[in-house]
Design a protein around this motif. Structure first.
Motif, short mmCIF file in Angstrom:
data_model
loop_
_atom_site.label_atom_id
_atom_site.label_comp_id
_atom_site.label_asym_id
_atom_site.label_seq_id
_atom_site.Cartn_x
_atom_site.Cartn_y
_atom_site.Cartn_z
N LYS A 103 43.58 -6.63 35.73
CA LYS A 103 43.93 -7.73 36.63
C LYS A 103 45.05 -7.26 37.53
O LYS A 103 46.14 -6.92 37.07
N HIS A 104 44.79 -7.22 38.84
CA HIS A 104 45.75 -6.72 39.82
C HIS A 104 46.68 -7.83 40.28
O HIS A 104 46.37 -9.02 40.16
N THR A 110 39.23 -5.53 38.23
CA THR A 110 38.37 -4.36 38.24
C THR A 110 37.95 -4.06 36.81
O THR A 110 38.80 -4.00 35.93
N SER A 111 36.67 -3.88 36.60
CA SER A 111 36.18 -3.48 35.28
C SER A 111 36.17 -1.97 35.19
O SER A 111 35.74 -1.28 36.11
N SER A 125 50.17 7.48 44.19
CA SER A 125 49.84 6.75 45.42
C SER A 125 48.61 5.88 45.20
O SER A 125 48.11 5.28 46.15
N ASN A 126 48.14 5.81 43.98
CA ASN A 126 46.95 5.03 43.63
C ASN A 126 47.26 4.07 42.48
O ASN A 126 46.45 3.86 41.60
N LYS A 127 48.48 3.52 42.45
CA LYS A 127 48.90 2.63 41.36
C LYS A 127 47.94 1.46 41.22
O LYS A 127 47.44 0.98 42.23
N PRO A 128 47.65 1.05 40.04
CA PRO A 128 48.28 1.40 38.77
C PRO A 128 47.70 2.66 38.14
O PRO A 128 48.07 3.04 37.04
#
Length: 141
Positions: A103-104, A110-111, A125-128
């Motif tokens: 859960k963002h 996103t599953s 640069s692609n957190k989390p």
């Protein structure tokens, strides 16, 4: 924007690589250097080892950037049964194995399947998610 996907085919096996998911852990290269060679082009040589050994090595990919499918079958290794496992890797990401839902902060979800690498160093640069930056900054944790 469409996700970038590269495929490398043998007679019975297709190796699938998603570069944006790759954290460059070198697990593939260290495990099967005759198949996975980041200095070669193409970097995946499906003739370098048996399909079975390639599948076993791909199953060790910590980010899920590598997967495979057998001809006339769906993508392998996408699901793990009910159990989730969390592993803190030395100097690297937090690995979560199993099916999870992320859960963002913006409310989206996103599953994720098989395994997911979460950033622990704070510099991705692609957190989390981990993008391998921990190696560049010599993260210790």
């Amino acid at each position: 924007m469409a996700e970038k996907i590269k495929e490398y085919e043998s007679e019975e096996l297709t190796v699938i690589w998603k570069p944006e998911k790759c954290i460059h852990s070198e697990v593939c290269y260290k495990g099967l250097p005759d198949v996975f060679d980041p200095k070669a082009r193409p970097w995946v040589n499906v003739a370098g080892e048996s399909d079975q050994r390639i599948k076993e090595q791909i199953d060790r990919c910590p980010s899920g950037a590598l997967s495979y499918k057998l001809k006339n079958e769906s993508v392998a290794g996408d699901t793990i049964e009910d159990e989730q496992i969390v592993e803190v890797t030395k100097g690297g990401p937090l690995m979560v194995y199993g099916n999870i839902k992320v859960k963002h902060h913006d409310g989206s979800e996103t599953s994720k399947h098989r395994m997911t690498a979460f950033c622990r160093c704070g510099a991705s640069s692609n957190k989390p998610y981990c993008d391998g930056t921990h190696k560049k900054i010599n993260f210790e944790g």
